[in-house]
Design a protein around this motif. Structure first.
Motif, PDB file in Angstrom:
ATOM      1  N   ALA A  31     -36.835 -18.142  26.759  1.00  0.00           N
ATOM      2  CA  ALA A  31     -35.828 -17.238  27.343  1.00  0.00           C
ATOM      3  C   ALA A  31     -34.679 -17.007  26.363  1.00  0.00           C
ATOM      4  N   TYR A  32     -34.237 -18.055  25.666  1.00  0.00           N
ATOM      5  CA  TYR A  32     -33.128 -17.921  24.719  1.00  0.00           C
ATOM      6  C   TYR A  32     -33.479 -16.954  23.591  1.00  0.00           C
ATOM      7  N   PHE A  33     -34.664 -17.133  22.994  1.00  0.00           N
ATOM      8  CA  PHE A  33     -35.044 -16.264  21.886  1.00  0.00           C
ATOM      9  C   PHE A  33     -35.269 -14.832  22.353  1.00  0.00           C
ATOM     10  N   ALA A  34     -35.767 -14.663  23.582  1.00  0.00           N
ATOM     11  CA  ALA A  34     -35.952 -13.303  24.104  1.00  0.00           C
ATOM     12  C   ALA A  34     -34.621 -12.597  24.235  1.00  0.00           C
ATOM     13  N   VAL A  35     -33.633 -13.295  24.769  1.00  0.00           N
ATOM     14  CA  VAL A  35     -32.315 -12.681  24.951  1.00  0.00           C
ATOM     15  C   VAL A  35     -31.607 -12.504  23.616  1.00  0.00           C
ATOM     16  N   LYS A  36     -31.727 -13.521  22.746  1.00  0.00           N
ATOM     17  CA  LYS A  36     -30.989 -13.498  21.476  1.00  0.00           C
ATOM     18  C   LYS A  36     -31.510 -12.428  20.538  1.00  0.00           C
ATOM     19  N   HIS A  37     -32.835 -12.305  20.442  1.00  0.00           N
ATOM     20  CA  HIS A  37     -33.415 -11.446  19.420  1.00  0.00           C
ATOM     21  C   HIS A  37     -33.909 -10.106  19.961  1.00  0.00           C
ATOM     22  N   PHE A  38     -34.298 -10.059  21.232  1.00  0.00           N
ATOM     23  CA  PHE A  38     -34.848  -8.815  21.763  1.00  0.00           C
ATOM     24  C   PHE A  38     -33.876  -8.083  22.672  1.00  0.00           C
ATOM     25  N   SER A  39     -32.918  -8.765  23.244  1.00  0.00           N
ATOM     26  CA  SER A  39     -31.965  -8.092  24.126  1.00  0.00           C
ATOM     27  C   SER A  39     -30.598  -8.759  24.072  1.00  0.00           C
ATOM     28  N   PRO A  40     -29.953  -8.734  22.895  1.00  0.00           N
ATOM     29  CA  PRO A  40     -28.594  -9.291  22.829  1.00  0.00           C
ATOM     30  C   PRO A  40     -27.630  -8.410  23.608  1.00  0.00           C
ATOM     31  N   ALA A  41     -26.529  -8.987  24.029  1.00  0.00           N
ATOM     32  CA  ALA A  41     -25.519  -8.216  24.757  1.00  0.00           C
ATOM     33  C   ALA A  41     -24.892  -7.189  23.820  1.00  0.00           C
ATOM     34  N   PRO A  42     -24.644  -5.971  24.309  1.00  0.00           N
ATOM     35  CA  PRO A  42     -23.993  -4.968  23.452  1.00  0.00           C
ATOM     36  C   PRO A  42     -22.560  -5.352  23.159  1.00  0.00           C
ATOM     37  N   PRO A  43     -22.052  -4.978  21.989  1.00  0.00           N
ATOM     38  CA  PRO A  43     -20.650  -5.275  21.679  1.00  0.00           C
ATOM     39  C   PRO A  43     -19.728  -4.512  22.625  1.00  0.00           C
ATOM     40  N   LYS A  44     -18.533  -5.048  22.815  1.00  0.00           N
ATOM     41  CA  LYS A  44     -17.557  -4.439  23.719  1.00  0.00           C
ATOM     42  C   LYS A  44     -16.770  -3.314  23.050  1.00  0.00           C
ATOM     43  N   SER A  45     -16.855  -3.204  21.733  1.00  0.00           N
ATOM     44  CA  SER A  45     -16.105  -2.153  21.038  1.00  0.00           C
ATOM     45  C   SER A  45     -16.897  -1.666  19.836  1.00  0.00           C
ATOM     46  N   ILE A  46     -16.767  -0.379  19.530  1.00  0.00           N
ATOM     47  CA  ILE A  46     -17.390   0.213  18.355  1.00  0.00           C
ATOM     48  C   ILE A  46     -16.391   1.181  17.719  1.00  0.00           C
ATOM     49  N   VAL A  47     -16.671   1.557  16.467  1.00  0.00           N
ATOM     50  CA  VAL A  47     -15.773   2.431  15.703  1.00  0.00           C
ATOM     51  C   VAL A  47     -16.448   3.773  15.483  1.00  0.00           C
ATOM     52  N   MET A  48     -15.722   4.844  15.775  1.00  0.00           N
ATOM     53  CA  MET A  48     -16.207   6.201  15.508  1.00  0.00           C
ATOM     54  C   MET A  48     -15.314   6.856  14.467  1.00  0.00           C
ATOM     55  N   VAL A  49     -15.929   7.384  13.403  1.00  0.00           N
ATOM     56  CA  VAL A  49     -15.176   8.123  12.394  1.00  0.00           C
ATOM     57  C   VAL A  49     -15.258   9.602  12.765  1.00  0.00           C
ATOM     58  N   THR A  50     -14.116  10.283  12.788  1.00  0.00           N
ATOM     59  CA  THR A  50     -14.071  11.636  13.347  1.00  0.00           C
ATOM     60  C   THR A  50     -13.720  12.664  12.266  1.00  0.00           C
ATOM     61  N   GLY A  51     -12.464  12.993  12.137  1.00  0.00           N
ATOM     62  CA  GLY A  51     -12.007  14.012  11.195  1.00  0.00           C
ATOM     63  C   GLY A  51     -10.502  14.121  11.291  1.00  0.00           C
ATOM     64  N   SER A  52      -9.968  15.254  10.909  1.00  0.00           N
ATOM     65  CA  SER A  52      -8.520  15.431  10.992  1.00  0.00           C
ATOM     66  C   SER A  52      -8.089  15.467  12.451  1.00  0.00           C
ATOM     67  N   PRO A  53      -6.897  14.977  12.748  1.00  0.00           N
ATOM     68  CA  PRO A  53      -6.439  14.922  14.149  1.00  0.00           C
ATOM     69  C   PRO A  53      -6.385  16.280  14.841  1.00  0.00           C
ATOM     70  N   ASP A  54      -6.264  17.375  14.082  1.00  0.00           N
ATOM     71  CA  ASP A  54      -6.218  18.696  14.713  1.00  0.00           C
ATOM     72  C   ASP A  54      -7.572  19.400  14.673  1.00  0.00           C
ATOM     73  N   GLY A  55      -8.613  18.660  14.295  1.00  0.00           N
ATOM     74  CA  GLY A  55      -9.945  19.252  14.194  1.00  0.00           C
ATOM     75  C   GLY A  55     -10.801  19.005  15.426  1.00  0.00           C
ATOM     76  N   ALA A  56     -11.926  19.718  15.498  1.00  0.00           N
ATOM     77  CA  ALA A  56     -12.823  19.603  16.653  1.00  0.00           C
ATOM     78  C   ALA A  56     -13.445  18.214  16.743  1.00  0.00           C
ATOM     79  N   TYR A  57     -13.797  17.611  15.579  1.00  0.00           N
ATOM     80  CA  TYR A  57     -14.417  16.285  15.607  1.00  0.00           C
ATOM     81  C   TYR A  57     -13.538  15.282  16.346  1.00  0.00           C
ATOM     82  N   HIS A  58     -12.258  15.297  16.042  1.00  0.00           N
ATOM     83  CA  HIS A  58     -11.363  14.325  16.674  1.00  0.00           C
ATOM     84  C   HIS A  58     -11.193  14.626  18.161  1.00  0.00           C
TER      85      HIS A  58
END
Length: 463
Positions: A31-58
């Motif tokens: 059970a430990y290896f199944a959870v650890k390697h095949f279904s780890p918990a998703p991280p609580k935060s991720i980083v998105m790179v966008t563009g200029s603050p006045d642009g559509a990407y942001h």
């Protein structure tokens, strides 16, 4: 005899305890290896790179941020100079997800170099990149605005003019320089010709320069929803180029397609634009790291659907997001999402609960995989244990008979022998044996009675 009986019981119970301990440890490790390697918990935060603050990407990023927050995920937005920097940060692993302008990824580059279609290549011939496309999420037209120049027949009139081409190193600048080179405004190394001045400005700064007559034209690659584009479309006295060669350029530069800004779509009251405008356009790729947690990939796809599904001046309802025309290999989660929709659990459960249930199910699978063979062995194990119990009692009877035949038993030894016989009989009567053991149980009870009668007789040395 009590000491020998205790020793016998320890040998009997010891292997059984070790067997159960090994079983529990095996199930726990599986059970430990199944959870650890095949279904780890998703991280609580991720980083998105966008563009200029006045642009559509942001602006897109802000909507994604709000939607992911509802599901307990923190999306940190990281502004940038544009797609080129976004791609560099993604390749360096400094961001988990980002927007990349079409034409910059390895598949678009290969198409531009006349390499074979990537859809026809084998898996081991795909681009060696750690990045995957989730979808294309919007058109990114090439907007060419000027005050006085007529550019419908091409960009040749820009020779000797001041042209804003976007921030240095941006995807906007890459496209602008390639177009200017196609029309002979710059040479093949993108050096301006005949006194042309290239201004490295983009976004709202370039718009202000154009409105203040400090430049003669600007080339902008941006979504129609961009605040910059909206301001340009709403400004009086500006001309938007509709290139007659747009279809030919799209054939020459395969990462382009053509879209049409219909007459009066910006403002029917002002008849703006006053004719159909044919625009070159690329697409915005939503790009992730290949190892991004699948649950987050599905969550980003759902955020993309809610953000980009609405119609715009250039897109039909539901046209975006879609899996077509991506610059990077399509993520596996995307292929399943566009074929089957959201994962079943995420459709009916909150994100955190769906992920928890999925992990519990995956944890249970190896346990079941180990238990099923054991369940099939249970009848045989039960029969083996029952047989072993009977044979063990026969062994005890044999020792008692040998004691009777070998020497005269003392009163204490006879009492212990009777107690052993009573215990064997109680154990046999108190155990539920299968029906096919009936004859063996009956025979064992007869032997117990025979030893009891022999125990009642005088020994060989008694008078």
């Amino acid at each position: 005899m009590s000491a020998s009986r205790s020793l016998t019981r320890s040998f009997r119970d010891g292997p059984r305890a070790l067997l159960w301990l090994a079983l529990v440890l095996s199930l726990g490790l599986a059970a430990y290896f199944a959870v650890k390697h095949f279904s780890p918990a998703p991280p609580k935060s991720i980083v998105m790179v966008t563009g200029s603050p006045d642009g559509a990407y942001h602006q897109f990023g802000l909507k994604y941020q709000a939607l992911l927050k509802l599901n307990g995920i923190t999306l940190t937005l990281q502004p940038s100079s544009g797609s080129v920097e976004n791609l560099a940060q993604l390749n360096a692993g400094q961001a988990d997800v980002g927007f990349v302008q079409g034409g910059l990824g390895p598949m678009a580059t290969a198409a531009h170099s006349q390499l074979p279609d990537f859809e026809a290549l084998e898996d081991d011939e795909q681009p060696n990149t750690p990045l995957r496309s989730l979808a294309t999420v919007a058109h990114e037209p090439v907007w060419i605005f000027s005050r006085t120049l007529r550019l419908s027949d091409g960009l040749g009139p820009l020779k000797g003019q001041r042209v804003a081409v976007g921030v240095a190193g941006s995807g906007n600048q890459k496209v602008a320089l390639e177009l200017l080179s196609s029309y002979g405004v710059t040479d093949s190394h993108h050096h301006p010709l005949e006194g042309t001045t290239l201004v490295s400005e983009g976004g709202m700064a370039a718009v202000e320069l154009l409105l203040a007559d400090q430049i003669d034209a600007l080339i902008l690659v941006a979504s129609v929803q961009s605040p910059v584009v909206q301001k340009l479309l709403a400004s009086d006295g500006l001309r938007l180029a509709s290139l007659h060669q747009a279809e030919g350029l799209a054939r020459r530069l395969p990462y382009f397609e053509t879209v049409v800004l219909k007459r009066g779509s910006v403002s029917p009251l002002l008849d703006r634009p006053n004719k159909d405008i044919t625009l070159l356009a690329t697409t915005t790729n939503l790009v992730i790291q290949e190892d991004l947690h699948p649950a987050l990939a599905y969550l980003l796809l759902e955020a993309a659907r809610q953000t980009h599904r609405a119609p715009s001046l250039l897109a039909r309802p539901g046209e975006f997001p879609n899996p077509q025309g991506t610059d990077f290999p399509l993520a596996e989660e995307s292929a399943r999402y566009f074929k089957n929709g959201r994962p079943f659990l995420q459709t009916y459960l909150p994100f955190w609960m769906a992920n928890l249930v999925q992990r519990l199910v995956l944890m249970a699978l190896p346990v079941l995989a180990l238990l099923l063979p054991l369940i099939r062995l249970l009848p045989w194990l039960r029969s083996w244990r029952q047989s072993r119990r009977i044979y063990r009692h026969y062994g005890e009877l044999k020792f008692l008979e040998q004691d009777l035949l070998s020497h005269q038993l003392s009163p204490e030894e006879r009492a212990q022998a009777r107690e052993s016989l009573d215990r064997i009989e109680r154990d046999v009567l108190g155990t539920r044996f299968p029906i096919d053991f009936t004859d063996r149980v009956y025979t064992l009870r007869q032997h117990v009675e025979l030893v009891r009668r022999n125990l009642a007789r005088p020994g060989p040395t008694e008078p």
